[in-house]
Design an enzyme around this catalytic site. Structure first.
Site, PDB file in Angstrom:
ATOM      1  N   SER A 119       0.839  -1.185   0.000  1.00 28.28           N
ATOM      2  CA  SER A 119       0.000   0.000   0.000  1.00 28.28           C
ATOM      3  C   SER A 119       0.886   1.252   0.000  1.00 28.28           C
ATOM      4  CB  SER A 119      -0.959  -0.046   1.193  1.00 28.28           C
ATOM      5  OG  SER A 119      -2.028   0.841   1.026  1.00 28.28           O
TER       6      SER A 119
ATOM      7  N   HIS B  32      -7.876  -5.704   0.081  1.00 29.24           N
ATOM      8  CA  HIS B  32      -6.683  -4.865   0.192  1.00 29.24           C
ATOM      9  C   HIS B  32      -5.630  -5.522   1.070  1.00 29.24           C
ATOM     10  CE1 HIS B  32      -4.495  -1.134  -0.251  1.00 29.24           C
ATOM     11  NE2 HIS B  32      -4.297  -1.093   1.059  1.00 29.24           N
TER      12      HIS B  32
END
Length: 300
Positions: A90, A224
């Site tokens: 990320s 995610h």
């Protein structure tokens, strides 16, 4: 090694290649403790502790992504002859990428591979998911991303500890712009969850324009924070790529299959591979102080 910045969670073999790991927004070095335990001792997992969190909470956070990358690059031991790879998830993917660019600008030895996880390719415009106007928007984004433990959102004490870190990290993301520059001479392995709510699979293929080498795209089952559920698969991918780059002579053992491959296609300059099935391993939280519970995969 400056232990303020660089943390180990095991004792690696003397010849083990180094894997420098960059945490996500709001995360800390301990987010990579499960990976370190899985890969030890044959890969030297060194996780970065950004300022402004956990035992560094009293330090001012870095002044943006580029400042953070520069400070990390300053601390990397480039005299160590062992292969050095980067893994960033990320926000950590951007920090890893910009750290590699700093090293490139200094004509330093390039990382043997960048593993870029859970982040679309950067460009000159800000990512719309990073433009959050206030604390409520930040916390809503965190809830949307999910993760293995978002319970801190409902705990006022824990939330008070982590909110300044989230503000700083999302502020850094909102201000980040990828400036034009030469492509890196390191191959990329790009990883993304097939149901990531903020990183469409199509968005990761643009990483190919930032490297002169191979750009390998792997799509894994999950959102995610697929990483916490697919840890064995990710570790097998890492060891497989590092073994390949070392010509099979690194001494890294086979840690198992990366899963059943659903499809394999050519996509631009990179390969796309969908993996699912084998190797579910829930990431473990770090024991100890209450604030360490926030260092896992509950935030971006």
């Amino acid at each position: 090694m400056d232990t303020r910045w660089f943390r180990r969670f095991g004792e690696p073999l003397a010849e083990a290649p180094r894997l420098l790991c960059f945490p996500h927004a709001g995360g800390a070095a301990s987010a990579y403790a499960p990976m370190a335990r899985r890969l030890s001792p044959v890969i030297d997992v060194v996780a970065i502790q950004y300022p402004g969190r956990q035992d560094r909470r009293n330090e001012a956070p870095a002044d943006g992504i580029l400042d953070l990358a520069t400070r990390i690059a300053d601390g990397i031991d480039l005299e160590d002859p062992r292969p050095l790879a980067f893994f960033g998830h990320s926000m950590g993917a951007l920090v890893a990428f910009e750290t590699a660019r700093v090293l490139h600008g200094r004509s330093a030895r390039a990382p043997v591979r960048l593993f870029l996880s859970g982040r679309g390719a950067p460009g000159p415009d800000p990512n719309p998911h990073d433009r959050l106007t206030d604390d409520a928007a930040v916390l809503a984004a965190v809830r949307n991303l999910g993760g293995t433990d978002a319970s801190f959102l409902d705990d006022p004490e824990l939330l008070a500890m982590v909110l300044p870190t989230l503000r700083a990290d999302y502020g850094a993301l909102a201000a980040y712009r990828c400036t034009a520059g030469p492509a890196l001479n390191s191959p990329f392995t790009v990883l993304v969850g097939d149901s990531d709510p903020v990183v469409p699979v199509a968005s990761v293929h643009g990483w190919a324009r930032h490297t002169r080498q191979d750009n390998d795209v792997l799509v894994l089952a999950g959102g995610h924070f697929y990483l916490s559920e697919r840890l064995d698969e990710v570790c097998a991918i890492v060891t497989g790529r590092l073994t390949t780059l070392s010509g099979g002579s690194s001494g890294i053992p086979d840690l198992g299959p990366i899963g059943s491959v659903g499809r394999r296609t050519e996509a631009g300059a990179g390969r796309t591979q969908a993996a699912s099935g084998a190797g579910d391993a829930a990431a473990e939280g770090e024991p100890g102080r209450r604030d360490q519970r926030t260092a896992g995969s509950a935030v971006a």
